[in-house]
Design a protein around this motif. Structure first.
Motif, short mmCIF file in Angstrom:
data_model
loop_
_atom_site.label_atom_id
_atom_site.label_comp_id
_atom_site.label_asym_id
_atom_site.label_seq_id
_atom_site.Cartn_x
_atom_site.Cartn_y
_atom_site.Cartn_z
N TRP A 10 0.81 -1.22 0.00
CA TRP A 10 0.00 0.00 0.00
C TRP A 10 0.85 1.27 0.00
O TRP A 10 0.57 2.22 -0.73
N ASP A 11 1.89 1.28 0.80
CA ASP A 11 2.71 2.49 0.93
C ASP A 11 3.47 2.83 -0.35
O ASP A 11 3.99 3.94 -0.49
N ARG A 47 -5.32 0.66 13.90
CA ARG A 47 -3.95 1.10 14.15
C ARG A 47 -3.16 0.07 14.94
O ARG A 47 -1.95 -0.09 14.73
N ILE A 52 1.09 -1.20 7.76
CA ILE A 52 0.42 -0.12 7.03
C ILE A 52 -0.81 0.39 7.77
O ILE A 52 -1.24 1.53 7.57
N TRP A 53 -1.35 -0.44 8.66
CA TRP A 53 -2.60 -0.09 9.35
C TRP A 53 -2.39 0.92 10.47
O TRP A 53 -3.34 1.55 10.93
N ASN A 55 -1.24 3.70 10.27
CA ASN A 55 -1.50 5.05 9.77
C ASN A 55 -2.98 5.24 9.41
O ASN A 55 -3.34 6.12 8.63
N THR A 56 -3.85 4.43 10.00
CA THR A 56 -5.28 4.58 9.76
C THR A 56 -5.75 5.93 10.30
O THR A 56 -5.49 6.28 11.45
N SER A 113 -4.06 4.76 5.68
CA SER A 113 -4.01 3.32 5.39
C SER A 113 -5.11 2.95 4.38
O SER A 113 -5.81 3.84 3.88
#
Length: 222
Positions: A10-11, A47, A52-53, A55-56, A113
């Motif tokens: 994702w990032d 979070r 990646i989560w 940064n939700t 995210s």
């Protein structure tokens, strides 16, 4: 837990790609039905998964901040009658709120995210405009006739949460009507939605299951 491995890269996506692909989960409902509590609990849950989560993000209700500022500008005490305060609303106010709410949502979708939690949205703003100004006032809808796709709407049931007056809320007697208006509007637009019932823990568990299912379905788009 549902396998969300496809989101590992994702990032590496551009901000514009993330804005398009982010699953926008919108929490709506009548006043004092636990919307903000549920939104924050969901953010905390995702979070905690890390990676990646962590940064939700979530988008708070701009209309509330706007209301507080408007009241302050009028010099009205928070203890004054809600009907008196609401009488000063104009169509332009709701257009401003809808546009800024959408701007904040889009910005967060491009930076967080794979899932974004929205404590209300521009569609809800349209419903509140109807509440205060009647069916003839459509400034919020006219300002944003089309909204970005929503992955899921979560509609909080007013029957599970005791009404708490915070100084700017309309009143407990309006909650059943507002809940039905949200049901009707989501059906009219063909939105994917879920009535959220139960206590705080039950609501969170049910919503996490639903959201993970949505994320798994959307993983194929990556």
């Amino acid at each position: 837990m549902t396998d969300l491995a496809p989101y590992a890269a994702w990032d590496d996506l551009s901000s514009s790609a993330r804005e398009d692909l982010t699953a926008r989960v919108v929490v709506v409902g009548a006043e004092s039905t636990g919307k903000t509590t549920l939104t924050q609990d969901l953010v905390k849950h995702y979070r905690a998964r890390g990676g990646i989560w962590k940064n939700t993000l979530w988008v708070s209700e701009f209309g509330r901040d706007y209301t507080v500022r408007k009241i302050a500008e009028l010099g009205i005490s928070f203890d004054d009658d809600a009907e008196f305060r609401s009488a000063d609303w104009t169509s332009k106010d709701f257009a401003v709120i809808a546009l800024e709410q959408q701007r904040l949502e889009n910005a967060a979708a491009s930076a967080g995210s794979p899932v974004l939690f929205c404590d209300t949205d521009a569609l809800a703003t349209q419903i509140w405009e109807r509440r205060y100004l009647g069916n003839e006032s459509t400034a919020a809808r006219d300002a944003l006739p089309t909204l970005p796709p929503r992955a899921l709407y979560l509609l909080t049931d007013h029957r599970d949460v005791m009404f708490t007056q915070d100084g700017i809320r309309d009143g407990e007697q309006f909650r059943p009507t507002m809940t039905q208006w949200f049901v009707d509007e989501l059906r009219l637009h063909g939105e994917r939605g879920q009535f959220v019932r139960g206590n705080r823990a039950q609501r969170l568990a049910e919503c996490v299951t639903l959201i993970d299912e949505v994320l798994a379905e959307r993983a194929a788009q990556l």
